[in-house]
Design a protein around this motif. Structure first.
Motif, PDB file in Angstrom:
ATOM      1  N   SER A  68       0.830  -1.209   0.000  1.00 52.69           N
ATOM      2  CA  SER A  68       0.000   0.000   0.000  1.00 52.69           C
ATOM      3  C   SER A  68       0.861   1.254   0.000  1.00 52.69           C
ATOM      4  CB  SER A  68      -0.964   0.000   1.184  1.00 52.69           C
ATOM      5  OG  SER A  68      -0.238  -0.002   2.383  1.00 52.69           O
ATOM      6  N   ALA A  69       2.065   1.156   0.542  1.00 53.47           N
ATOM      7  CA  ALA A  69       2.945   2.319   0.525  1.00 53.47           C
ATOM      8  C   ALA A  69       3.377   2.652  -0.903  1.00 53.47           C
ATOM      9  CB  ALA A  69       4.173   2.070   1.394  1.00 53.47           C
ATOM     10  N   THR A  70       3.545   1.637  -1.744  1.00 60.74           N
ATOM     11  CA  THR A  70       3.931   1.870  -3.126  1.00 60.74           C
ATOM     12  C   THR A  70       2.770   2.441  -3.921  1.00 60.74           C
ATOM     13  OG1 THR A  70       5.460   0.028  -3.003  1.00 60.74           O
ATOM     14  CG2 THR A  70       4.864   0.774  -5.188  1.00 60.74           C
ATOM     15  N   ARG A  71       1.582   1.876  -3.740  1.00 66.91           N
ATOM     16  CA  ARG A  71       0.424   2.307  -4.517  1.00 66.91           C
ATOM     17  C   ARG A  71      -0.147   3.620  -4.053  1.00 66.91           C
ATOM     18  NH1 ARG A  71      -3.353  -2.788  -4.863  1.00 66.91           N
ATOM     19  NH2 ARG A  71      -3.830  -1.886  -2.892  1.00 66.91           N
ATOM     20  N   ALA A  72      -0.324   3.763  -2.767  1.00 66.65           N
ATOM     21  CA  ALA A  72      -0.929   4.992  -2.239  1.00 66.65           C
ATOM     22  C   ALA A  72      -0.403   5.212  -0.830  1.00 66.65           C
ATOM     23  CB  ALA A  72      -2.448   4.867  -2.235  1.00 66.65           C
ATOM     24  N   TRP A 105      -6.219  15.241  -0.084  1.00 65.94           N
ATOM     25  CA  TRP A 105      -5.745  16.292  -0.994  1.00 65.94           C
ATOM     26  C   TRP A 105      -4.239  16.156  -1.260  1.00 65.94           C
ATOM     27  CZ3 TRP A 105      -7.797  19.528  -4.297  1.00 65.94           C
ATOM     28  CH2 TRP A 105      -7.033  20.574  -4.785  1.00 65.94           C
ATOM     29  N   VAL A 106      -3.472  15.868  -0.214  1.00 64.56           N
ATOM     30  CA  VAL A 106      -2.018  15.840  -0.342  1.00 64.56           C
ATOM     31  C   VAL A 106      -1.502  14.507  -0.879  1.00 64.56           C
ATOM     32  CG1 VAL A 106       0.150  15.976   0.980  1.00 64.56           C
ATOM     33  CG2 VAL A 106      -1.697  17.590   1.439  1.00 64.56           C
ATOM     34  N   LYS A 107      -2.026  13.404  -0.355  1.00 69.00           N
ATOM     35  CA  LYS A 107      -1.439  12.099  -0.675  1.00 69.00           C
ATOM     36  C   LYS A 107      -2.277  11.231  -1.601  1.00 69.00           C
ATOM     37  CE  LYS A 107       1.326  11.837   3.435  1.00 69.00           C
ATOM     38  NZ  LYS A 107       2.435  10.986   3.752  1.00 69.00           N
ATOM     39  N   LEU A 108      -3.562  11.518  -1.705  1.00 65.95           N
ATOM     40  CA  LEU A 108      -4.443  10.651  -2.491  1.00 65.95           C
ATOM     41  C   LEU A 108      -5.179  11.439  -3.565  1.00 65.95           C
ATOM     42  CD1 LEU A 108      -5.930   8.704   0.542  1.00 65.95           C
ATOM     43  CD2 LEU A 108      -4.123   7.920  -0.992  1.00 65.95           C
ATOM     44  N   ARG A 109      -4.538  12.448  -4.092  1.00 65.72           N
ATOM     45  CA  ARG A 109      -5.196  13.343  -5.037  1.00 65.72           C
ATOM     46  C   ARG A 109      -5.740  12.600  -6.262  1.00 65.72           C
ATOM     47  NH1 ARG A 109      -2.853  19.172  -6.314  1.00 65.72           N
ATOM     48  NH2 ARG A 109      -2.811  19.070  -4.076  1.00 65.72           N
ATOM     49  N   ARG A 155     -14.231   2.397   1.203  1.00 65.11           N
ATOM     50  CA  ARG A 155     -13.838   2.728  -0.167  1.00 65.11           C
ATOM     51  C   ARG A 155     -12.321   2.862  -0.285  1.00 65.11           C
ATOM     52  NH1 ARG A 155     -15.226   1.900  -5.253  1.00 65.11           N
ATOM     53  NH2 ARG A 155     -14.235   3.464  -6.550  1.00 65.11           N
ATOM     54  N   ALA A 156     -11.684   3.373   0.759  1.00 69.88           N
ATOM     55  CA  ALA A 156     -10.228   3.548   0.733  1.00 69.88           C
ATOM     56  C   ALA A 156      -9.504   2.211   0.635  1.00 69.88           C
ATOM     57  CB  ALA A 156      -9.776   4.308   1.975  1.00 69.88           C
TER      58      ALA A 156
END
Length: 162
Positions: free
Chosen positions: A15-19, A82-86, A141-142
């Protein structure tokens, strides 16, 4: 008779690589959802006093402070989105909706508590249901992979079974 079938398995990247912010977003929105649920519990406790504000004042205060903390968590989730999952437009829009619902809910709750506009309870409670729906939907959803799931972060392999 033996037949070979082919099945494609997707091995997601970490998950760190993808988002990078997806886990943190899930935690913050999960806490917000828990607090939205507790808001209903606390409201039920003070509503049993039916119009006796003095008897219920401590639970009304707990309900108000819980609403403020919930709103703060929703704002934190919006910042994370906003910052990490735009690239996750669904999470960005959902977080924005949660913040707006909570602001409206808090405003109406303030009118009920401070200005004794008890008739607004007929709007406050259904709005709380909509808020609960969004608050529960967001962390769930996340967990789903966003548009990046089909990109370089996934691999596929073929296995044979008989």
């Amino acid at each position: 008779m033996t037949s070979a079938s082919t099945r494609v398995e997707h091995t997601p990247a970490t998950s760190a690589t993808r988002a990078p912010g997806r886990r943190l977003f899930s935690i913050v929105t999960g806490l917000a959802a828990l607090l939205v649920l507790l808001q209903g519990l606390w409201a039920g406790i003070f509503l049993e006093h039916d119009g006796e504000r003095d008897a219920a004042s401590s639970w009304i205060e707990v309900h108000a402070r819980g609403g403020e903390i919930t709103l703060a968590l929703a704002v934190v989730a919006l910042v994370i989105a906003w910052v990490k999952l735009r690239d996750r437009r669904d999470l960005l829009l959902g977080s924005t909706a949660l913040v707006l619902l909570l602001v409206l809910e808090s405003y109406i709750g303030g009118l009920i508590a401070d200005d004794s506009k008890d008739s607004l309870t007929a709007i406050h409670v259904p709005l709380a249901m909509a808020t609960m729906a969004v608050a529960v939907w967001l962390p769930l959803r996340a967990r789903h992979a966003g548009p990046e799931a089909s990109g370089p972060g996934t691999t596929s392999r073929t296995t044979e079974t008989d």
